[in-house]
Design an enzyme around this catalytic site. Structure first.
Site, short mmCIF file in Angstrom:
data_model
loop_
_atom_site.label_atom_id
_atom_site.label_comp_id
_atom_site.label_asym_id
_atom_site.label_seq_id
_atom_site.Cartn_x
_atom_site.Cartn_y
_atom_site.Cartn_z
N THR A 155 69.26 31.45 56.11
CA THR A 155 68.32 32.51 55.80
C THR A 155 68.41 33.52 56.94
O THR A 155 68.82 33.16 58.04
CB THR A 155 66.88 31.95 55.73
OG1 THR A 155 66.82 30.89 54.78
CG2 THR A 155 65.87 33.02 55.33
N GLY A 207 63.95 24.98 52.58
CA GLY A 207 62.79 25.61 51.98
C GLY A 207 61.71 24.65 51.56
O GLY A 207 60.51 24.90 51.76
#
Length: 281
Positions: A155, A207
């Site tokens: 990310t 996540g």
């Protein structure tokens, strides 16, 4: 007064050889310094979009260009933006065929329905002038075809404090690779991207772990309630330990303190305050 810090995921998203490490260090230092210069005449909100766009445009990182390919062979990306002053958040989840998902999130900041997913997000992008653009690169295609599954820790993100003392945060991801279509990451949720007038936090990692730990809002809330940035990180990251949560975070508070921490090695990051630069080693 202005400060900026960025992250680019974990090493496990790609090769960890020395050449790659040096390339990421150089890229992050260049991007954080360019973004700091931009910050001098722009708001924190504008700057985090600018910085994350640069990260999305660099194939070293898993966002925008270089995003991971899902199990059905398609790329779906997510990105979010939060203004610490207005407390508004906007984002796109599983958007397809756009070059810079964070810029779509920026447009959504001024729309009533500020978080869109799937085809709705993609259609909104088209209607607002974002042309179809394939973010697939040969390396990701080769990984997909060879079934080289990523660990899902890629990310990019940015937290900025501007000269008016305002904080903003932006986060973008290309997914974990080979996930079930429709899977939602933390990046476009408050778990991975949160800011108020006291603090801003952007996350990278797995996540599902970040959502389970509600990491970003916990850190921001604790700083708001009087914790130091370091103490807020320590308490929040300790709460990940019972389930071995995999996360890394960057933050800036209203006093200009910057902090970063990861639960597993190694998050790649860089920061700059106009004089002192720091980059992962």
């Amino acid at each position: 007064m202005s400060k900026i810090i960025i992250h680019g995921g974990f090493f496990s998203e790609s090769s960890t050889n020395l050449e790659t490490k040096i390339a990421k260090q150089k890229a992050l230092i260049q991007i954080v310094k360019d973004s700091y210069e931009y910050l001098q005449i722009h708001s924190a909100l504008e700057t985090v979009v600018y910085a994350v766009s640069l990260l999305e445009d660099d194939e070293l990182f898993n966002a925008g260009i270089g995003s991971q390919i899902q199990s059905d062979g398609k790329i779906r990306m997510s990105a979010a933006l939060m203004d610490g002053t207005s407390m508004k958040m906007s984002g796109v989840i599983n958007i397809e065929d756009v070059k810079n998902p964070i810029q779509v999130a920026e447009v959504l900041m001024n729309v009533d329905d500020r978080i869109l997913g799937g085809s709705g997000a993609t259609n909104f992008a088209r209607k607002n002038g974002f042309e179809a653009f394939s973010t697939e690169i040969p390396q990701r295609k080769a990984e997909y075809e060879a079934k080289l599954k990523s660990t899902g820790t890629g990310t990019v993100g940015c937290v900025a404090l501007d000269n008016d003392g305002k904080i903003a945060v932006a986060t973008s991801t290309g997914g974990k690779g080979f996930e079930i279509p429709g899977r939602i990451s933390d990046s476009a949720t408050v778990a991975g991207n949160y800011a108020n007038e006291f603090c801003g936090v952007s996350l990278t990692g797995v996540g599902e772990d970040i959502v389970s730990g509600a990491v970003a809002p916990k850190i921001v809330t604790r700083v708001t309630d009087g914790f130091s940035l370091e103490a807020a990180f320590e308490k929040t990251f300790n709460e990940l330990k019972p389930f071995d949560g995999f996360a890394g975070a960057i933050a800036i508070d209203k006093n200009g303190n910057m902090y970063h921490q990861d639960s597993h090695p190694s998050m790649v990051f860089a920061s700059f305050d106009g004089e002192k630069e720091e980059v992962f080693g």
